[in-house]
Design a protein around this motif. Structure first.
Motif, PDB file in Angstrom:
ATOM      1  N   GLY A 220       0.778  -1.229   0.000  1.00 33.49           N
ATOM      2  CA  GLY A 220       0.000   0.000   0.000  1.00 33.49           C
ATOM      3  C   GLY A 220       0.809   1.278   0.000  1.00 33.49           C
ATOM      4  N   SER A 221       2.138   1.195   0.039  1.00 29.42           N
ATOM      5  CA  SER A 221       2.943   2.420   0.088  1.00 29.42           C
ATOM      6  C   SER A 221       3.008   3.129  -1.265  1.00 29.42           C
ATOM      7  N   GLY A 222       2.858   2.391  -2.353  1.00 22.95           N
ATOM      8  CA  GLY A 222       2.948   2.961  -3.687  1.00 22.95           C
ATOM      9  C   GLY A 222       4.366   3.009  -4.224  1.00 22.95           C
ATOM     10  N   ALA A 223       5.348   2.752  -3.376  1.00 21.48           N
ATOM     11  CA  ALA A 223       6.759   2.808  -3.799  1.00 21.48           C
ATOM     12  C   ALA A 223       7.264   1.408  -4.146  1.00 21.48           C
ATOM     13  N   LYS A 224       8.201   1.362  -5.046  1.00 25.15           N
ATOM     14  CA  LYS A 224       8.798   0.100  -5.437  1.00 25.15           C
ATOM     15  C   LYS A 224       9.464  -0.559  -4.236  1.00 25.15           C
ATOM     16  N   VAL A 225       9.421  -1.900  -4.205  1.00 31.61           N
ATOM     17  CA  VAL A 225      10.014  -2.627  -3.083  1.00 31.61           C
ATOM     18  C   VAL A 225      11.482  -2.237  -2.935  1.00 31.61           C
ATOM     19  N   GLY A 226      11.891  -1.895  -1.715  1.00 33.91           N
ATOM     20  CA  GLY A 226      13.255  -1.470  -1.447  1.00 33.91           C
ATOM     21  C   GLY A 226      13.418   0.036  -1.436  1.00 33.91           C
ATOM     22  N   THR A 227      12.361   0.766  -1.818  1.00 34.88           N
ATOM     23  CA  THR A 227      12.405   2.234  -1.785  1.00 34.88           C
ATOM     24  C   THR A 227      11.274   2.752  -0.893  1.00 34.88           C
TER      25      THR A 227
ATOM     26  N   VAL B 226       6.273  12.430  -2.239  1.00 35.81           N
ATOM     27  CA  VAL B 226       6.346  12.093  -3.658  1.00 35.81           C
ATOM     28  C   VAL B 226       7.054  10.759  -3.810  1.00 35.81           C
ATOM     29  N   ILE B 227       6.656  10.023  -4.837  1.00 37.55           N
ATOM     30  CA  ILE B 227       7.255   8.719  -5.105  1.00 37.55           C
ATOM     31  C   ILE B 227       8.086   8.828  -6.372  1.00 37.55           C
ATOM     32  N   GLU B 228       9.381   8.683  -6.214  1.00 43.00           N
ATOM     33  CA  GLU B 228      10.277   8.792  -7.370  1.00 43.00           C
ATOM     34  C   GLU B 228      10.368   7.485  -8.130  1.00 43.00           C
ATOM     35  N   ASP B 229      10.202   6.369  -7.440  1.00 40.88           N
ATOM     36  CA  ASP B 229      10.285   5.051  -8.078  1.00 40.88           C
ATOM     37  C   ASP B 229       9.011   4.272  -7.732  1.00 40.88           C
ATOM     38  N   PRO B 230       7.920   4.415  -8.510  1.00 43.00           N
ATOM     39  CA  PRO B 230       6.645   3.811  -8.151  1.00 43.00           C
ATOM     40  C   PRO B 230       6.638   2.284  -8.286  1.00 43.00           C
TER      41      PRO B 230
ATOM     42  N   CYS C 137       1.040  -1.373  -8.970  1.00 43.38           N
ATOM     43  CA  CYS C 137      -0.076  -0.435  -8.754  1.00 43.38           C
ATOM     44  C   CYS C 137       0.203   0.937  -9.328  1.00 43.38           C
ATOM     45  N   ALA C 138       1.342   1.139  -9.982  1.00 51.23           N
ATOM     46  CA  ALA C 138       1.723   2.419 -10.594  1.00 51.23           C
ATOM     47  C   ALA C 138       1.787   3.553  -9.581  1.00 51.23           C
TER      48      ALA C 138
ATOM     49  N   VAL D 119      -4.799  -1.915  -6.079  1.00 54.85           N
ATOM     50  CA  VAL D 119      -5.109  -2.548  -7.358  1.00 54.85           C
ATOM     51  C   VAL D 119      -6.576  -2.978  -7.341  1.00 54.85           C
ATOM     52  N   THR D 120      -7.142  -3.240  -8.521  1.00 52.02           N
ATOM     53  CA  THR D 120      -8.548  -3.631  -8.637  1.00 52.02           C
ATOM     54  C   THR D 120      -8.684  -5.149  -8.580  1.00 52.02           C
ATOM     55  N   ARG D 121      -9.531  -5.621  -7.692  1.00 55.58           N
ATOM     56  CA  ARG D 121      -9.811  -7.045  -7.537  1.00 55.58           C
ATOM     57  C   ARG D 121     -11.311  -7.235  -7.293  1.00 55.58           C
TER      58      ARG D 121
END
Length: 379
Positions: free
Chosen positions: A152-159, A195-199, A203-204, A209-211
């Motif tokens: 749920g953070s929106g950031a790429k794993v590790g960021t 802000v998310i520099e590396d999404p 989930c972009a 996401v839609t389920r």
């Protein structure tokens, strides 16, 4: 020159309630706002005077001191300032700013850019029997759920999301505009403060996401058409780990082949033969619970007469009470008569009198009197 009474300034009495004081203040502040009276020194002075009065009267302690000592209670720097703007000037006018400049939107976001998910609506049609007995149903809803990849953070794993450099993480930026300093939603982070520099690629960057989800819904006994059931936290997932919205299920009742519902009461129409209505008899009618109920028809029953079956209606929601069932008799006129049947009815008509058909005899007697009266009028 002595100061004007604060109550007079706000056009309220000394016994006015807090809500009355606030209402009058808002009305006067909108009227004398400097931005609405540009270049008018009188309006600006009036605006300051109104704010000074409200700053005192909206506070319980300050108001009590003013009621006891008057303006002398604030002559040494206590309470309202000499310029007419108290220490909480911004909070005093926050509701007005929202109304004029539309600044309430920034409050829907929490720290860290987390936003509450949207509420969802689901329309469900149920039968009258479902409303009578209650029902446990399963529904399938396509909705947004928390992204499992980024939690749920929106950031790429590790960021991790970074603090917005434009607003410093506040989600709002300030801008000087004439007499005031206004706040607006930060254009860089849209009020999230981050802000998310590396999404996250799944989930972009939205954190969801839609389920399609399956939910169990308990429909209680006695629900009516239009009843709303709220499932807290079962709406859309929040943005970037924010709290989920709610799911509202709106119930509608399908039409029933026999019964019409009116609150907790049920109504049905039962056709009976002319002979049964004239001579009397009985018939069976089903109840909503499947039981059979006998209805006795007295001799001479007229079309439209209603019979009440107590306690045979619908249960009342969240109550032990039950409505009634009303059976309306509709006398059916014979059709497709045989020759012999016509002869018998004609014979019956010849034998009829005012006693056998009192309503029709009385009605046409009144009609005759009306026509005779019209005929006797002078031209």
């Amino acid at each position: 020159m002595s100061k004007r009474c604060y109550y007079e300034t706000l056009c309220v009495s000394r016994t006015a309630t807090d809500s009355e004081i606030k209402s009058s203040f808002r009305k006067l502040a909108m009227q004398w706002h400097p931005d609405r009276n540009k270049g008018d020194a009188t309006s600006e002075a009036k605006f300051k005077e109104i704010n000074e009065a409200y700053d005192v009267l909206k506070d319980g302690d300050k108001r009590a001191a003013y009621d006891r000592f008057g303006h002398a209670a604030f002559e040494h720097g206590n309470g309202a300032s000499a310029h007419g703007f108290g220490s909480d000037f911004g909070s005093a006018f926050s509701d007005i700013f929202e109304g004029i400049f539309g600044m309430a939107g920034a409050r829907t976001r929490s720290s860290g850019g987390r936003e509450r998910g949207a509420d969802l609506r689901y329309n469900m049609e149920i039968t009258l029997e479902d409303a009578y007995y209650g029902k446990a149903a399963e529904i399938h809803i396509p909705t947004s759920v928390t992204c499992e990849t980024c939690s749920g953070s929106g950031a790429k794993v590790g960021t991790r999301p970074k603090t917005c450099g434009t607003c410093g993480g506040h989600g709002r930026v300030r801008q000087a505009q004439g007499f005031f300093t206004l706040e607006r939603t930060c254009p860089s982070c849209q009020g999230r403060g981050q802000v998310i520099e590396d999404p996250c690629p799944s989930c972009a960057g939205s954190g969801r996401v839609t389920r399609e989800r399956m939910l169990s819904v308990n429909i209680p006994q006695g629900v009516e058409d239009g009843t709303r059931i709220r499932l807290a936290g079962e709406g859309e997932a929040g943005v970037r780990g924010g709290p989920a919205g709610d799911l509202y299920i709106f119930l509608s009742l399908a039409s029933h082949p026999i019964f019409q519902r009116d609150g907790a009461d049920l109504h049905c129409r039962v056709p009976v033969s002319m002979v049964t209505a004239a001579l009397g008899g009985e018939f069976e009618v089903p109840a909503i619970d499947g039981a059979r109920n006998k209805v006795k028809v007295p001799a001479g029953t007229q079309s439209g007469r209603r019979f009440r079956l107590q306690g045979k209606g619908m249960p009342v929601l969240r109550s032990k009470q039950t409505g009634d069932m009303y059976v309306q008799v509709v006398v059916e006129t014979p059709q497709n008569l045989t020759k012999r049947q016509r002869e018998l009815l004609q014979e019956f008509q010849k034998l009829s009198s005012t006693e056998t058909q009192p309503e029709s005899t009385g009605f046409f007697a009144r009609v005759k009197e009306l026509f005779d009266g019209l005929g006797n009028r002078p031209d």
